[in-house]
Scaffold this active site. Structure first.
Site, PDB file in Angstrom:
ATOM      1  N   ARG A   1       0.821  -1.296  -0.093  1.00 57.40           N
ATOM      2  CA  ARG A   1       0.237  -0.175  -0.014  1.00 57.40           C
ATOM      3  C   ARG A   1       0.949   1.310   0.051  1.00 57.40           C
ATOM      4  O   ARG A   1       0.574   2.448   0.588  1.00 57.40           O
ATOM      5  CB  ARG A   1      -0.941   0.071   1.274  1.00 57.40           C
TER       6      ARG A   1
ATOM      7  N   ARG B   1      -2.589   6.602   0.121  1.00 58.28           N
ATOM      8  CA  ARG B   1      -2.606   6.641   1.685  1.00 58.28           C
ATOM      9  C   ARG B   1      -1.852   7.604   2.531  1.00 58.28           C
ATOM     10  O   ARG B   1      -2.528   8.531   3.094  1.00 58.28           O
ATOM     11  CB  ARG B   1      -2.703   5.383   2.356  1.00 58.28           C
TER      12      ARG B   1
ATOM     13  N   ARG C   1      -5.520  13.031  -5.520  1.00 60.43           N
ATOM     14  CA  ARG C   1      -6.911  12.262  -5.141  1.00 60.43           C
ATOM     15  C   ARG C   1      -7.975  13.489  -5.280  1.00 60.43           C
ATOM     16  O   ARG C   1      -9.115  13.140  -5.775  1.00 60.43           O
ATOM     17  CB  ARG C   1      -6.966  11.603  -3.849  1.00 60.43           C
TER      18      ARG C   1
ATOM     19  N   ASP D   1      -6.900  -1.515  -7.637  1.00 61.49           N
ATOM     20  CA  ASP D   1      -7.582  -2.135  -6.235  1.00 61.49           C
ATOM     21  C   ASP D   1      -8.030  -3.656  -6.695  1.00 61.49           C
ATOM     22  O   ASP D   1      -8.190  -3.896  -7.780  1.00 61.49           O
ATOM     23  CB  ASP D   1      -9.040  -1.165  -5.879  1.00 61.49           C
TER      24      ASP D   1
ATOM     25  N   TYR E   1     -15.973 -10.635  -1.242  1.00 60.67           N
ATOM     26  CA  TYR E   1     -16.337  -9.354  -1.373  1.00 60.67           C
ATOM     27  C   TYR E   1     -17.723  -9.640  -2.253  1.00 60.67           C
ATOM     28  O   TYR E   1     -18.573  -8.762  -2.006  1.00 60.67           O
ATOM     29  CB  TYR E   1     -15.379  -8.212  -2.068  1.00 60.67           C
TER      30      TYR E   1
HETATM   31  O1  CP3 Z   1      -0.351  -1.330  -2.505  1.00 64.84           O
HETATM   32  C1  CP3 Z   1      -0.519  -0.196  -3.200  1.00 64.84           C
HETATM   33  O2  CP3 Z   1       0.034   0.960  -2.882  1.00 64.84           O
HETATM   34  C2  CP3 Z   1      -1.251  -0.180  -4.463  1.00 64.84           C
HETATM   35  C3  CP3 Z   1      -2.907   0.206  -4.333  1.00 64.84           C
HETATM   36  C4  CP3 Z   1      -3.782  -0.784  -3.928  1.00 64.84           C
HETATM   37  C5  CP3 Z   1      -4.996  -0.259  -3.281  1.00 64.84           C
HETATM   38  N1  CP3 Z   1      -5.718  -1.282  -2.807  1.00 64.84           N
HETATM   39  C6  CP3 Z   1      -5.571   1.081  -3.249  1.00 64.84           C
HETATM   40  C7  CP3 Z   1      -6.600   1.564  -2.332  1.00 64.84           C
HETATM   41  C8  CP3 Z   1      -3.484  -2.253  -3.376  1.00 64.84           C
HETATM   42  C9  CP3 Z   1      -2.629  -2.988  -3.692  1.00 64.84           C
HETATM   43  C10 CP3 Z   1      -4.927  -2.359  -2.814  1.00 64.84           C
HETATM   44  C11 CP3 Z   1      -5.276  -3.648  -2.479  1.00 64.84           C
HETATM   45  C12 CP3 Z   1      -6.329  -4.153  -1.820  1.00 64.84           C
HETATM   46  N2  CP3 Z   1      -7.543  -3.338  -1.838  1.00 64.84           N
HETATM   47  C13 CP3 Z   1      -6.573  -5.373  -1.005  1.00 64.84           C
HETATM   48  C14 CP3 Z   1      -5.602  -6.172  -0.648  1.00 64.84           C
HETATM   49  C15 CP3 Z   1      -4.756  -5.720   0.625  1.00 64.84           C
HETATM   50  C16 CP3 Z   1      -5.010  -5.573   1.982  1.00 64.84           C
HETATM   51  O3  CP3 Z   1      -4.778  -4.475   2.397  1.00 64.84           O
HETATM   52  O4  CP3 Z   1      -5.297  -6.404   2.574  1.00 64.84           O
HETATM   53  C17 CP3 Z   1      -8.108  -5.128  -0.116  1.00 64.84           C
HETATM   54  C18 CP3 Z   1      -8.625  -6.134   0.786  1.00 64.84           C
HETATM   55  C19 CP3 Z   1      -8.642  -4.060  -1.031  1.00 64.84           C
HETATM   56  C20 CP3 Z   1     -10.111  -3.737  -0.931  1.00 64.84           C
HETATM   57  C21 CP3 Z   1     -10.211  -1.981  -0.277  1.00 64.84           C
HETATM   58  N3  CP3 Z   1      -9.967  -1.250  -1.185  1.00 64.84           N
HETATM   59  C22 CP3 Z   1     -10.578  -1.698   1.030  1.00 64.84           C
HETATM   60  C23 CP3 Z   1     -10.850  -2.369   2.214  1.00 64.84           C
HETATM   61  C24 CP3 Z   1     -10.363   0.000   0.903  1.00 64.84           C
HETATM   62  C25 CP3 Z   1     -10.972   0.698   2.081  1.00 64.84           C
HETATM   63  C26 CP3 Z   1      -9.991   0.909   3.282  1.00 64.84           C
HETATM   64  C27 CP3 Z   1      -8.443   0.875   2.801  1.00 64.84           C
HETATM   65  O5  CP3 Z   1      -7.917  -0.024   2.774  1.00 64.84           O
HETATM   66  O6  CP3 Z   1      -8.108   2.251   2.440  1.00 64.84           O
HETATM   67  C28 CP3 Z   1      -9.916   0.296  -0.166  1.00 64.84           C
HETATM   68  C29 CP3 Z   1      -9.770   1.438  -0.752  1.00 64.84           C
HETATM   69  C30 CP3 Z   1      -8.412   1.819  -1.305  1.00 64.84           C
HETATM   70  N4  CP3 Z   1      -7.575   0.743  -2.161  1.00 64.84           N
HETATM   71  C31 CP3 Z   1      -7.915   3.144  -1.187  1.00 64.84           C
HETATM   72  C32 CP3 Z   1      -6.604   2.928  -1.883  1.00 64.84           C
HETATM   73  C33 CP3 Z   1      -5.268   3.915  -1.904  1.00 64.84           C
HETATM   74  C34 CP3 Z   1      -7.997   4.146  -0.124  1.00 64.84           C
HETATM   75  C35 CP3 Z   1      -9.232   4.776  -0.870  1.00 64.84           C
HETATM   76  C36 CP3 Z   1      -9.212   6.502  -0.819  1.00 64.84           C
HETATM   77  O7  CP3 Z   1      -8.171   7.039  -1.486  1.00 64.84           O
HETATM   78  O8  CP3 Z   1     -10.302   6.953  -0.316  1.00 64.84           O
END
Ligand code: CP3
Length: 341
Positions: A27, A31, A40, A77, A154
């Protein structure tokens, strides 16, 4: 063949000698960076950002510029796969992902299809192509997807959950339906990962974020079985499996046709090496909460981690994604400690 100047991560994954331990951070794109939040805000929403290739490429490169990590990971994602299969998602502020439609019965399967990445996920492939151009061979680019079981969670549950009890219910009540859905996800994921590789991804990682909710026997039946199909189908680039909480499946995962196994911080390093065997690379596994500590604590804990893993057959990382409220300087401290070890 493509020449990559810093190919430490690829060499580590293939089990070749490295002169220092490589590092990237789960990640890392998004973030934590103020420059991410700026882009964003400009995009208006997470989904706009993820579906605009130029902007997704920009935030992919940000941590490379700021931290000098040894790999970039494409900004996207795991939930783009269910969307491409016909189940769109919303990203609600503070709440995370929500699916307006879910799979709960055989009837619901009529609404989904195999993903066609060239069409439905062209925006990810375009972002990869832009990133590759901008990286210009400096470091590798990591592609990714959710492991079939986590995507299944999901698609059935429809949102995040502590227990995923609706998703687990189907495993007991309608195992055949669960298997049909898992197979559709697996086939979609294989074509998607192959498309990412064709667009330029140099390594791919599967995230099995909800692995920890299953029993060992269920994990073999509903997760490993499908990850195995993906591992067997991908031979173009190294494959990493990261199954959060699946400490009970380490030995089984060690037998799959992948190059790297990701560990979380609950997994003892020496024990993991024994269970997985000598022929896999390990990745991980610092508790992301260590980065709330002061710089001296981060250095001490990171060095302790490095000493336990050793220099070869190892890619340094956190044991799960970096938390959004971690100061970027703390992440920099983690990375610098590894790169100067
Ligand atoms: O790793 C990286 O930096 C690449 C980007 C990436 C995102 N999501 C961007 C994102 C990756 C590899 C993911 C994977 C992901 N997404 C997983 C597997 C990894 C893990 O954390 O277990 C899962 C379970 C998700 C599903 C998901 N997406 C959730 C539960 C959420 C909300 C909470 C959170 O984690 O922030 C997201 C949103 C998301 N995906 C954001 C980002 C940067 C935040 C959204 C925002 O900017 O508001």
């Amino acid at each position: 063949m493509e020449i990559i100047q810093n190919d430490l991560i690829l060499r580590a994954a293939r089990g070749e000698q490295v002169e220092r331990v490589p590092v990237w951070v789960m990640r890392q794109a998004g973030r934590i960076l103020p420059e991410y939040r700026e882009v964003r805000a400009k995009a208006g929403s997470f989904i706009n950002l993820a579906t605009t290739p130029e902007l997704a490429a920009e935030v992919t490169i940000q941590p490379v510029d700021r931290f000098g990590v040894d790999a970039a990971i494409i900004f996207s994602d795991i939930l783009v796969v269910p969307e491409a299969m016909g189940l769109p998602y919303l990203m609600e502020e503070q709440k995370g992902p929500v699916f307006p439609n879910v799979i709960r019965s055989k009837e619901d399967l009529k609404n989904i299809r195999l993903a066609n990445p060239e069409e439905d996920l062209a925006y990810v492939l375009d972002a990869i192509k832009i990133v590759k151009k901008e990286l210009n061979g400096k470091i590798p680019l990591i592609g990714f997807a959710g492991a079939p079981f986590t995507i299944y969670c999901y698609m059935v549950e429809g949102k995040g959950s502590k227990t995923f009890s609706q998703a687990k219910k189907m495993l007991y009540a309608e195992p055949e339906l669960a298997h049909t859905l898992l197979q559709l996800i697996t086939d979609s994921t294989i074509t998607y990962l192959k498309a990412q590789i064709a667009a330029g991804a140099n390594l791919v990682q599967l995230f099995d974020s909800w692995a920890g909710i299953l029993s060992p026997a269920q994990y073999s039946e509903f997760s490993t079985k499908y990850m195995q199909q993906i591992c067997d189908a991908i031979d173009e680039v190294p494959v990493t499996l990261f199954a959060k909480g699946a400490y009970f499946a380490r030995e089984e995962m060690g037998k799959l046709n992948c190059q790297t196994i990701g560990l979380d911080w609950n997994m003892d390093i020496a024990e993991s090496r024994k269970l997985v065997g000598p022929n896999k690379t390990l990745q991980g596994n610092l508790d992301p909460c260590v980065l709330y500590g002061d710089f001296a604590t981060i250095k001490k804990e990171t060095t302790h981690m490095l000493e336990q893993f050793g220099k070869q057959r190892y890619i340094a990382n956190l044991g799960h994604g970096v938390y959004p409220d971690i100061h970027p300087d703390k992440v920099a401290c983690f990375i610098d400690t590894i790169q100067s070890w």
